[in-house]
Design a protein around this motif. Structure first.
Motif: not given
Ligand SMILES: C[S@@+](CC[C@H](N)C(=O)[O-])C[C@H]1O[C@@H](n2cnc3c(N)ncnc32)[C@H](O)[C@@H]1O
Length: 244
Positions: A129-149
């Protein structure tokens, strides 16, 4: 540069008032969060999310969980009764230091510092299980995409990824101006931002359709997308994704 900026901002926020940086209740600034009260909010969030998860994926294995962007461990501590082992990960060393001080579950909860735009310190298929709440929104979108992968890479087959995402941009003013920024203006703005560390959190969006495509291309199967009120007036959704 973007990661360095994010990390510097969160190190600063964590040193000044970590609990308020995590939950910015105006009545709790200047170190006014009571520890018990603060961690109780984490239990309420995780218990609600786990109840939802059990209706969607009742047979999910509960061995290893990753809490991405764990802060001082508000949600990692609350995940501990639900999983054998929990790993909390954060970009800010000052958050990890305080998370360790608040750990009440011994070796079952470990905290790791990850000042990187990837999760390569974990092998493929490390977590149920990978969980992430109120975190990705604070990360620049280009980095968010990498973390989602990366969430899908470290998720085990049969496991699940649950995260919250903001999908509308908080500020699109320049797009509506008569004179969109020239290349020169953009370069100047980039270096000005890099030179001054503005210690305010930014809000960053990834559009829903783009996130869905990316997750499917990374081998995920979207189980459910729901409104998830966690970003004030901004449109915010939870994604529940499995990997076959
Ligand atoms: C608003 S706090 C939320 C903390 C925690 N998820 C909670 O709800 O209690 C956001 C956290 O994300 C962390 N963070 C920001 N950028 C990150 C990144 N690139 N990688 C990992 N953590 C990050 C910050 O240091 C901060 O602890």
């Amino acid at each position: 540069m973007r990661l360095w900026h994010t990390k510097t901002v969160w190190e600063k926020l964590a040193r000044e008032d970590a609990m308020w940086a995590v939950l910015t209740d105006p009545a709790k600034d200047r170190n006014r969060w009571q520890v018990d009260e603060f961690f109780a909010t984490g239990r309420a969030t995780v218990d609600a999310d786990m109840a939802y998860l059990s209706t969607q994926l009742p047979t999910l294995a509960k061995r290893d969980a990753l809490d991405f962007g764990c802060g001082v461990g508000r949600l990692s501590q609350a995940l501990a009764p639900h999983f054998d082992r929990v790993t909390g990960l954060d970009v800010a060393a000052a958050m990890i230091e305080q998370a360790n001080q608040h750990n009440r579950h011994g070796e079952r909860v470990t905290y790791v510092h990850n000042p990187a735009g990837h999760l390569r310190q974990f092998a493929d298929h490390s977590f149920d299980f990978v969980y992430s709440v109120i975190t990705l929104q604070h990360i620049p979108a280009s980095l968010q995409r990498g973390y989602l992968r990366e969430f899908l890479r470290v998720c085990r087959p049969g496991g699940a990824v649950f995260f919250q995402l903001v999908t509308t941009e908080p500020d699109k003013r320049w797009r509506f101006s008569w004179y969109p920024p020239t290349m020169w203006m953009r370069i100047r703005r980039y270096f000005r931002r890099a030179a001054t560390i503005d210690p305010t959190m930014t809000m960053n969006a990834v559009p829903r359709a783009e996130a869905s495509n990316l997750l499917e291309q990374a081998g995920g199967r979207i189980v459910d997308i729901q409104p998830y009120g966690a970003a004030g007036e901004l449109e915010s959704w939870s994604y529940l994704v499995t990997k076959d």
